[in-house]
Design a protein around this motif. Sequence first.
Motif, PDB file in Angstrom:
ATOM      1  N   SER A 149      -1.312  11.964   1.580  1.00  0.00           N
ATOM      2  CA  SER A 149      -1.278  10.663   2.245  1.00  0.00           C
ATOM      3  C   SER A 149      -2.168  10.641   3.475  1.00  0.00           C
ATOM      4  CB  SER A 149       0.165  10.328   2.647  1.00  0.00           C
ATOM      5  OG  SER A 149       0.999  10.259   1.513  1.00  0.00           O
ATOM      6  N   LEU A 150      -2.143  11.716   4.245  1.00  0.00           N
ATOM      7  CA  LEU A 150      -2.949  11.766   5.464  1.00  0.00           C
ATOM      8  C   LEU A 150      -4.442  11.798   5.127  1.00  0.00           C
ATOM      9  CD1 LEU A 150      -2.535  11.777   8.494  1.00  0.00           C
ATOM     10  CD2 LEU A 150      -2.478  14.276   8.430  1.00  0.00           C
ATOM     11  N   VAL A 151      -4.800  12.525   4.088  1.00  0.00           N
ATOM     12  CA  VAL A 151      -6.204  12.559   3.653  1.00  0.00           C
ATOM     13  C   VAL A 151      -6.644  11.169   3.189  1.00  0.00           C
ATOM     14  CG1 VAL A 151      -7.818  13.483   1.947  1.00  0.00           C
ATOM     15  CG2 VAL A 151      -6.183  15.010   3.071  1.00  0.00           C
ATOM     16  N   GLU A 152      -5.776  10.460   2.463  1.00  0.00           N
ATOM     17  CA  GLU A 152      -6.086   9.098   2.015  1.00  0.00           C
ATOM     18  C   GLU A 152      -6.319   8.170   3.215  1.00  0.00           C
ATOM     19  OE1 GLU A 152      -6.222   7.506  -1.058  1.00  0.00           O
ATOM     20  OE2 GLU A 152      -5.835   9.242  -2.353  1.00  0.00           O
ATOM     21  N   CYS A 153      -5.484   8.319   4.247  1.00  0.00           N
ATOM     22  CA  CYS A 153      -5.660   7.506   5.460  1.00  0.00           C
ATOM     23  C   CYS A 153      -7.003   7.811   6.126  1.00  0.00           C
ATOM     24  CB  CYS A 153      -4.516   7.772   6.438  1.00  0.00           C
ATOM     25  SG  CYS A 153      -2.927   7.095   5.925  1.00  0.00           S
ATOM     26  N   LEU A 154      -7.354   9.083   6.173  1.00  0.00           N
ATOM     27  CA  LEU A 154      -8.622   9.482   6.789  1.00  0.00           C
ATOM     28  C   LEU A 154      -9.803   8.928   5.993  1.00  0.00           C
ATOM     29  CD1 LEU A 154      -9.334  11.249   9.279  1.00  0.00           C
ATOM     30  CD2 LEU A 154      -9.735  13.135   7.688  1.00  0.00           C
ATOM     31  N   LEU A 204      -8.442  20.233   8.105  1.00  0.00           N
ATOM     32  CA  LEU A 204      -9.336  19.101   8.358  1.00  0.00           C
ATOM     33  C   LEU A 204     -10.585  19.480   9.163  1.00  0.00           C
ATOM     34  CD1 LEU A 204      -6.915  16.110   9.110  1.00  0.00           C
ATOM     35  CD2 LEU A 204      -8.140  16.632   6.986  1.00  0.00           C
ATOM     36  N   LYS A 205     -10.728  20.761   9.493  1.00  0.00           N
ATOM     37  CA  LYS A 205     -11.902  21.192  10.257  1.00  0.00           C
ATOM     38  C   LYS A 205     -13.189  20.798   9.531  1.00  0.00           C
ATOM     39  CE  LYS A 205     -10.553  24.953  13.304  1.00  0.00           C
ATOM     40  NZ  LYS A 205     -10.601  26.413  13.561  1.00  0.00           N
ATOM     41  N   GLY A 206     -14.106  20.240  10.296  1.00  0.00           N
ATOM     42  CA  GLY A 206     -15.356  19.784   9.719  1.00  0.00           C
ATOM     43  C   GLY A 206     -15.314  18.320   9.308  1.00  0.00           C
ATOM     44  N   PHE A 207     -14.106  17.806   9.077  1.00  0.00           N
ATOM     45  CA  PHE A 207     -13.943  16.397   8.701  1.00  0.00           C
ATOM     46  C   PHE A 207     -13.350  15.565   9.838  1.00  0.00           C
ATOM     47  CE2 PHE A 207     -13.725  18.862   4.800  1.00  0.00           C
ATOM     48  CZ  PHE A 207     -14.601  18.174   3.974  1.00  0.00           C
ATOM     49  N   GLY A 257       0.827  -1.197   0.000  1.00  0.00           N
ATOM     50  CA  GLY A 257       0.000   0.000   0.000  1.00  0.00           C
ATOM     51  C   GLY A 257       0.857   1.241   0.000  1.00  0.00           C
ATOM     52  N   MET A 258       0.618   2.124  -0.951  1.00  0.00           N
ATOM     53  CA  MET A 258       1.285   3.424  -0.950  1.00  0.00           C
ATOM     54  C   MET A 258       0.359   4.437  -0.312  1.00  0.00           C
ATOM     55  SD  MET A 258       3.413   3.831  -4.485  1.00  0.00           S
ATOM     56  CE  MET A 258       4.179   5.315  -3.794  1.00  0.00           C
ATOM     57  N   PHE A 259       0.888   5.214   0.596  1.00  0.00           N
ATOM     58  CA  PHE A 259       0.096   6.223   1.292  1.00  0.00           C
ATOM     59  C   PHE A 259      -0.757   7.035   0.319  1.00  0.00           C
ATOM     60  CE2 PHE A 259       3.076   6.057   5.010  1.00  0.00           C
ATOM     61  CZ  PHE A 259       2.127   6.073   6.022  1.00  0.00           C
ATOM     62  N   GLU A 260      -0.104   7.510  -0.748  1.00  0.00           N
ATOM     63  CA  GLU A 260      -0.745   8.473  -1.650  1.00  0.00           C
ATOM     64  C   GLU A 260      -1.940   7.892  -2.398  1.00  0.00           C
ATOM     65  OE1 GLU A 260       3.282   9.853  -0.727  1.00  0.00           O
ATOM     66  OE2 GLU A 260       2.471   7.938  -1.379  1.00  0.00           O
ATOM     67  N   PHE A 261      -2.049   6.571  -2.483  1.00  0.00           N
ATOM     68  CA  PHE A 261      -3.132   5.923  -3.236  1.00  0.00           C
ATOM     69  C   PHE A 261      -3.840   4.863  -2.386  1.00  0.00           C
ATOM     70  CE2 PHE A 261       0.420   6.938  -6.173  1.00  0.00           C
ATOM     71  CZ  PHE A 261      -0.162   8.035  -6.789  1.00  0.00           C
ATOM     72  N   LEU A 262      -3.855   5.082  -1.078  1.00  0.00           N
ATOM     73  CA  LEU A 262      -4.377   4.081  -0.153  1.00  0.00           C
ATOM     74  C   LEU A 262      -5.860   3.783  -0.388  1.00  0.00           C
ATOM     75  CD1 LEU A 262      -2.735   2.671   2.109  1.00  0.00           C
ATOM     76  CD2 LEU A 262      -3.949   4.119   3.732  1.00  0.00           C
ATOM     77  N   GLY A 263      -6.616   4.828  -0.731  1.00  0.00           N
ATOM     78  CA  GLY A 263      -8.041   4.658  -0.958  1.00  0.00           C
ATOM     79  C   GLY A 263      -8.344   3.742  -2.128  1.00  0.00           C
ATOM     80  N   ASN A 264      -7.480   3.748  -3.133  1.00  0.00           N
ATOM     81  CA  ASN A 264      -7.672   2.869  -4.288  1.00  0.00           C
ATOM     82  C   ASN A 264      -7.514   1.405  -3.914  1.00  0.00           C
ATOM     83  OD1 ASN A 264      -8.025   5.070  -5.966  1.00  0.00           O
ATOM     84  ND2 ASN A 264      -5.884   5.189  -6.556  1.00  0.00           N
ATOM     85  N   ILE A 265      -6.736   1.138  -2.875  1.00  0.00           N
ATOM     86  CA  ILE A 265      -6.427  -0.242  -2.485  1.00  0.00           C
ATOM     87  C   ILE A 265      -7.416  -0.772  -1.448  1.00  0.00           C
ATOM     88  CG2 ILE A 265      -4.661  -1.733  -1.458  1.00  0.00           C
ATOM     89  CD1 ILE A 265      -2.580   0.313  -2.537  1.00  0.00           C
ATOM     90  N   PHE A 266      -7.714   0.038  -0.435  1.00  0.00           N
ATOM     91  CA  PHE A 266      -8.540  -0.445   0.678  1.00  0.00           C
ATOM     92  C   PHE A 266      -9.970   0.096   0.668  1.00  0.00           C
ATOM     93  CE2 PHE A 266      -4.178  -0.961   2.126  1.00  0.00           C
ATOM     94  CZ  PHE A 266      -4.209  -2.227   2.665  1.00  0.00           C
ATOM     95  N   GLY A 267     -10.228   1.125  -0.122  1.00  0.00           N
ATOM     96  CA  GLY A 267     -11.564   1.702  -0.153  1.00  0.00           C
ATOM     97  C   GLY A 267     -11.865   2.530   1.084  1.00  0.00           C
ATOM     98  N   SER A 268     -13.081   3.061   1.154  1.00  0.00           N
ATOM     99  CA  SER A 268     -13.461   3.907   2.287  1.00  0.00           C
ATOM    100  C   SER A 268     -14.025   3.066   3.424  1.00  0.00           C
ATOM    101  CB  SER A 268     -14.497   4.941   1.845  1.00  0.00           C
ATOM    102  OG  SER A 268     -15.702   4.295   1.463  1.00  0.00           O
ATOM    103  N   ASN A 269     -14.007   3.651   4.623  1.00  0.00           N
ATOM    104  CA  ASN A 269     -14.684   3.044   5.776  1.00  0.00           C
ATOM    105  C   ASN A 269     -14.172   1.632   6.072  1.00  0.00           C
ATOM    106  OD1 ASN A 269     -16.691   3.572   7.775  1.00  0.00           O
ATOM    107  ND2 ASN A 269     -18.067   2.142   6.759  1.00  0.00           N
ATOM    108  N   TYR A 270     -12.847   1.441   5.978  1.00  0.00           N
ATOM    109  CA  TYR A 270     -12.266   0.104   6.133  1.00  0.00           C
ATOM    110  C   TYR A 270     -11.731  -0.156   7.538  1.00  0.00           C
ATOM    111  CZ  TYR A 270      -8.728  -3.590   5.709  1.00  0.00           C
ATOM    112  OH  TYR A 270      -7.968  -4.707   5.907  1.00  0.00           O
ATOM    113  N   ALA A 271     -10.929   0.780   8.070  1.00  0.00           N
ATOM    114  CA  ALA A 271     -10.181   0.533   9.309  1.00  0.00           C
ATOM    115  C   ALA A 271     -10.816   1.229  10.507  1.00  0.00           C
ATOM    116  CB  ALA A 271      -8.737   0.982   9.154  1.00  0.00           C
ATOM    117  N   ASP A 272     -10.672   0.588  11.674  1.00  0.00           N
ATOM    118  CA  ASP A 272     -11.106   1.213  12.930  1.00  0.00           C
ATOM    119  C   ASP A 272     -10.017   2.126  13.486  1.00  0.00           C
ATOM    120  OD1 ASP A 272     -13.743  -0.273  13.607  1.00  0.00           O
ATOM    121  OD2 ASP A 272     -12.355  -1.870  13.048  1.00  0.00           O
TER     122      ASP A 272
END
Length: 395
Positions: free
Chosen positions: A267-272, A325-328, A235-250
Motif C-alpha cells: 500500500s505504501l509503495v502504491e501511494c508513493l 525505499l532507499k534511492g526512491f 480507492g483501495m490502498f493496495e491498488f491505488l495506482g490502478n485508480i489514480f495513475g502515477s504522478n497524480y498527488a502533491d
Amino acid sequence: VDMKENCIVWGAGNYGRRLIPMLKEEGYAITAFCDTNAEMAGKYIEEYKIISPKQAEEMCRTDRNLTVIIGIFDMDAVEEVRETIQGSFVKDTKIQTGHHIQDSFENRLLLTYHQNMVFQWEVDLEKYFLAWLDNMMSEVGYWVKDVADTRGERHEYYVRCVENHRFTHRDILRRVKAGEIVMDIGCGLVSKFGEELENGEKVQLVPVDALAHYYNILNGRMRDSLGKITSCRFGMFEFLGNIFGSNYADYIIIDNALDHCIDPWRSLVECLYVLKTDGRIYLNHRRAEAVYEGWTGLHKWNVDCSDGKLLIWNKENAVNVTERLKGFAEVYVKYDDSVSVRECQNVGVEIVKKKEFELSSFFDMRQENGILTKFIEKLMAKLALDGREFLCMLE
C-alpha cells in the motif's frame, strides 16, 4: 516474579479479559472478577468467579493487601469506577488501571518483538483479504453507530469535521500552494482537514477510502441537517495506482489507516507511485496499533520505528521501510521514546519521493493482476453470501 500480588479485576468485558495474560506476566494473581451487571454475578471467566461490587468491597476490607485493577478501556468509565471505589471501599484501597498494566506489559513485549524480528515479507494475501472482508462491516458499523448517529460518542467530532473548511494539516500548511492536490487516504466518513487556505484560496482535497460508497450514502442521509458533504472517492490502498495513475498527488495524508490495510508495505509503495516527484507522504499512527488493540478486527499490522527507521510488521512479517525505499524516497521519522504510556506513543513520518519508478521495480505485475482477480472473486463470493435477497426470485 516470586511473590504474586493478589488482585480483583473490575470489569468482566472484553478488555478485562484481555488483561488476564498481562496480569500474570506482571506478577499479579487474580482472585476474582467484579462487574456491576448483576446478571454476571456467579458466572466465571476461565477459572475466575465474577462477583458483585459489594462482594469486592468486603474482600478488600478483609484483605488490605488486595489491589483492584480497573479493567475497563474507556477512560471516563475508569474514573467513575475509581471514584466509586474511593467513596465506598475501605480507605486506602489499592487501585491500579488496566491501562497501566497494559503499558508495562506491552513496552516489554515490543522490546522482545524487536529483538526477535525477522525481516521478510511473505504475506498470505488470501488470508488477509478474507480477514478484511470479514471485518469490513464492523468498520462500517463503527462509523454508523459511533459517528454518524446523533447519539454516537463521536458524533460531535463528525459535525466539527463537516463544518470545518479551513485546511488544518500543519506540516503541509507550511509549504502547500493553492490548487495543489492533497489526498486524504483512509479518511473514513469525512476528511477532517478542510480545503481553504488562510488567504481564501483552496487546495484540491481528495478524500479516499475503500468504503467510500458506504460513507457517501451515510453522508447523503445527513445532508438535511449538516448540508452538502464532499464526496469520498473509492480507492483501495493496495491498488491505488490502478485508480489514480502515477504522478497524480502533491501530498498524501495517511492518518491511522495504514495499519488497517490488507498489505501495508504494498500500500505504501502504491501511494508513493501516485505521488509526484518531490511530493510528500505524511503518516500519523499510534505505535504498534495491532498490539495495542490485541490484534482484533482490522488491526493486523503495526506501524513502528527503531533507531529512527520506519518499520511495518506483524507476527509473521516485517519490513524496514527506510532501507527498502532507499534511492526512491527519503524517510524521516518522528518519535518520542521517552513516552511510556502506550495510548500516547505516536509515530509520525514524512516520506519525500525522489524519483519516478514503475511498480514493477517492487512487484511482479503478473502476480499483481492475479492478486486483484482473486480479491474480486472473494468479494463477489461474500456479496453473494451476504445478499441472498436474489433467492426470493425463486419463490
